[in-house]
Design a protein around this motif. Sequence first.
Motif, PDB file in Angstrom:
ATOM      1  N   GLY A 167      -3.500  26.572  58.577  1.00 35.99           N
ATOM      2  CA  GLY A 167      -3.009  27.707  57.787  1.00 35.99           C
ATOM      3  C   GLY A 167      -3.579  29.007  58.337  1.00 35.99           C
ATOM      4  N   PRO A 168      -2.993  30.147  57.951  1.00 42.19           N
ATOM      5  CA  PRO A 168      -3.419  31.445  58.501  1.00 42.19           C
ATOM      6  C   PRO A 168      -4.880  31.776  58.208  1.00 42.19           C
ATOM      7  N   GLU A 169      -5.416  31.239  57.093  1.00 41.17           N
ATOM      8  CA  GLU A 169      -6.804  31.576  56.715  1.00 41.17           C
ATOM      9  C   GLU A 169      -7.816  31.087  57.743  1.00 41.17           C
ATOM     10  N   HIS A 170      -7.433  30.112  58.567  1.00 39.50           N
ATOM     11  CA  HIS A 170      -8.358  29.612  59.598  1.00 39.50           C
ATOM     12  C   HIS A 170      -8.559  30.627  60.729  1.00 39.50           C
ATOM     13  N   PHE A 171      -7.742  31.673  60.746  1.00 38.80           N
ATOM     14  CA  PHE A 171      -7.810  32.650  61.842  1.00 38.80           C
ATOM     15  C   PHE A 171      -8.452  33.962  61.392  1.00 38.80           C
ATOM     16  N   ASN A 172      -9.071  33.957  60.191  1.00 37.85           N
ATOM     17  CA  ASN A 172      -9.591  35.213  59.631  1.00 37.85           C
ATOM     18  C   ASN A 172     -10.623  35.907  60.516  1.00 37.85           C
ATOM     19  N   ASN A 173     -11.354  35.156  61.320  1.00 40.79           N
ATOM     20  CA  ASN A 173     -12.384  35.782  62.155  1.00 40.79           C
ATOM     21  C   ASN A 173     -11.849  36.262  63.504  1.00 40.79           C
ATOM     22  N   TYR A 174     -10.548  36.200  63.670  1.00 43.50           N
ATOM     23  CA  TYR A 174      -9.926  36.597  64.945  1.00 43.50           C
ATOM     24  C   TYR A 174      -8.819  37.616  64.693  1.00 43.50           C
ATOM     25  N   ALA A 175      -8.555  38.438  65.714  1.00 41.78           N
ATOM     26  CA  ALA A 175      -7.416  39.361  65.636  1.00 41.78           C
ATOM     27  C   ALA A 175      -6.632  39.227  66.931  1.00 41.78           C
ATOM     28  N   ILE A 176      -5.368  39.585  66.847  1.00 43.67           N
ATOM     29  CA  ILE A 176      -4.506  39.572  68.036  1.00 43.67           C
ATOM     30  C   ILE A 176      -4.061  41.009  68.253  1.00 43.67           C
ATOM     31  N   VAL A 177      -4.195  41.481  69.481  1.00 41.01           N
ATOM     32  CA  VAL A 177      -3.646  42.804  69.771  1.00 41.01           C
ATOM     33  C   VAL A 177      -2.420  42.600  70.658  1.00 41.01           C
ATOM     34  N   GLY A 178      -1.291  43.076  70.169  1.00 39.96           N
ATOM     35  CA  GLY A 178      -0.044  42.978  70.943  1.00 39.96           C
ATOM     36  C   GLY A 178       0.130  44.272  71.724  1.00 39.96           C
ATOM     37  N   PHE A 179       0.064  44.189  73.063  1.00 39.21           N
ATOM     38  CA  PHE A 179       0.290  45.365  73.913  1.00 39.21           C
ATOM     39  C   PHE A 179       1.761  45.329  74.350  1.00 39.21           C
ATOM     40  N   SER A 180       2.549  46.301  73.864  1.00 41.86           N
ATOM     41  CA  SER A 180       3.998  46.304  74.166  1.00 41.86           C
ATOM     42  C   SER A 180       4.311  47.235  75.318  1.00 41.86           C
ATOM     43  N   ASN A 297      -7.492  52.543  79.378  1.00 38.75           N
ATOM     44  CA  ASN A 297      -6.231  52.404  80.104  1.00 38.75           C
ATOM     45  C   ASN A 297      -5.470  51.181  79.595  1.00 38.75           C
ATOM     46  N   THR A 298      -4.342  51.426  78.941  1.00 38.99           N
ATOM     47  CA  THR A 298      -3.519  50.301  78.459  1.00 38.99           C
ATOM     48  C   THR A 298      -2.358  50.045  79.432  1.00 38.99           C
ATOM     49  N   PHE A 299      -2.374  50.718  80.576  1.00 35.10           N
ATOM     50  CA  PHE A 299      -1.343  50.576  81.616  1.00 35.10           C
ATOM     51  C   PHE A 299       0.051  50.886  81.060  1.00 35.10           C
ATOM     52  N   GLY A 300       0.101  51.872  80.194  1.00 37.48           N
ATOM     53  CA  GLY A 300       1.392  52.353  79.682  1.00 37.48           C
ATOM     54  C   GLY A 300       1.888  51.594  78.451  1.00 37.48           C
ATOM     55  N   SER A 301       1.098  50.669  77.937  1.00 31.59           N
ATOM     56  CA  SER A 301       1.566  49.890  76.777  1.00 31.59           C
ATOM     57  C   SER A 301       1.037  50.476  75.475  1.00 31.59           C
ATOM     58  N   LYS A 302       1.684  50.072  74.371  1.00 34.04           N
ATOM     59  CA  LYS A 302       1.211  50.513  73.046  1.00 34.04           C
ATOM     60  C   LYS A 302       0.597  49.322  72.321  1.00 34.04           C
ATOM     61  N   PRO A 303      -0.656  49.449  71.880  1.00 28.13           N
ATOM     62  CA  PRO A 303      -1.282  48.311  71.176  1.00 28.13           C
ATOM     63  C   PRO A 303      -0.992  48.304  69.676  1.00 28.13           C
ATOM     64  N   LYS A 304      -0.857  47.095  69.132  1.00 31.07           N
ATOM     65  CA  LYS A 304      -0.687  46.914  67.681  1.00 31.07           C
ATOM     66  C   LYS A 304      -1.599  45.774  67.250  1.00 31.07           C
ATOM     67  N   ILE A 305      -2.319  45.950  66.147  1.00 29.07           N
ATOM     68  CA  ILE A 305      -3.229  44.889  65.684  1.00 29.07           C
ATOM     69  C   ILE A 305      -2.452  43.909  64.793  1.00 29.07           C
ATOM     70  N   LEU A 306      -2.592  42.632  65.111  1.00 27.85           N
ATOM     71  CA  LEU A 306      -1.819  41.597  64.416  1.00 27.85           C
ATOM     72  C   LEU A 306      -2.730  40.520  63.835  1.00 27.85           C
ATOM     73  N   ASN A 307      -2.205  39.822  62.831  1.00 24.46           N
ATOM     74  CA  ASN A 307      -2.902  38.671  62.227  1.00 24.46           C
ATOM     75  C   ASN A 307      -1.955  37.490  62.205  1.00 24.46           C
ATOM     76  N   VAL A 308      -2.518  36.306  62.057  1.00 19.61           N
ATOM     77  CA  VAL A 308      -1.669  35.121  61.877  1.00 19.61           C
ATOM     78  C   VAL A 308      -1.090  35.181  60.456  1.00 19.61           C
ATOM     79  N   ALA A 309       0.200  34.878  60.337  1.00 19.35           N
ATOM     80  CA  ALA A 309       0.902  35.020  59.048  1.00 19.35           C
ATOM     81  C   ALA A 309       1.214  33.664  58.433  1.00 19.35           C
ATOM     82  N   GLY A 310       1.587  33.697  57.164  1.00 20.43           N
ATOM     83  CA  GLY A 310       1.963  32.496  56.414  1.00 20.43           C
ATOM     84  C   GLY A 310       3.446  32.164  56.564  1.00 20.43           C
TER      85      GLY A 310
END
Length: 318
Positions: A167-180, A297-310
Amino acid sequence: MSNSSITSVAYPTIGVVLLGGIANEKTRTPLHTSAGIAYTDSCGSIRTESTIYGDSEMHIYFNGTESKDENRSVKSVLERYRNELQSFFGKKDVSYSSLNYGILSGSSDAGAASIGAILSFIDKKNDIHDIENDIRMISESAGRSLHGGLTITWSDGYSAYTERVLGPEHFNNYAIVGFSFDYPRNPSDTIHQNIIKSKRYKQRTIDADEHAHEIKEMARTDDIEGIFEKAEEDTEEYHSILREVGVLVIRENMQKLIEFIKILRKEFWNSYIVTGGSNVYVIVRRDDLERLIHIKNTFGSKPKILNVAGPAWIKKVE
Ligand code: MEV
């Protein structure tokens, strides 16, 4: 009294064991086992919302634009459940409208799953795995979004079944950054049609199945870092095969960011995933998020902070 509309919410997905190859364009049954997570942001605003409502004839809208394509699989799914939908809404037909909010990639899984949640709600007798098989006509990895968290979709190319392993709660100590990145994306079908031409494809299907078994075992002990390290290994194998068959997903600046992320490993743990789109997803411990989000330097990308969802859920019934 019958109802006038139902609205549901589902979250887009990221492959963890990446899928390449589907049995045919109608059923879209995966040719091998794969795995994935559903994702959103901290307030759940990254999502798809779908509404199905009683109508005198069927109309289908994606992001406010009517789809006139008679072959759209959304139509086939709604037609398959026509009797249940008719009796729920007390109308001759139903229409469908979906809106995507802030999605980086994986929107078709969310669109399909939001329909799945509604089909499950209108008739509790509908088995969730049968529904999953039907909505797979819309998106081959819809099970990831339907069930949420970390899921494995076991498949032998003939029938598929999604199992939620964390379940998503197992990922609470982690974050995902999506660089678009701004690069145009390869349609998933270009990937599915070409990867099967590789001499390495047979071995790839075996490896993907093995990666999924290893991930299931790591999920049992909450080894989140092990899971994402396996995901990175899987990403690297998948894209090396895709490059050989002429499908380039990881473009120049994406590769530069990946190299930089690997250098940062001297300072803090991280791992990366690239699916079919022009995004690099970087996983970090939540305590290290600030260090990743503030890279110069994000090499031209835009970062967004993400979490695991339900899983997909019903928002409103009127
Ligand atoms: C899967 O339906 C489509 C890809 O993005 C790969 C994946 O996420 O497993 C191409």
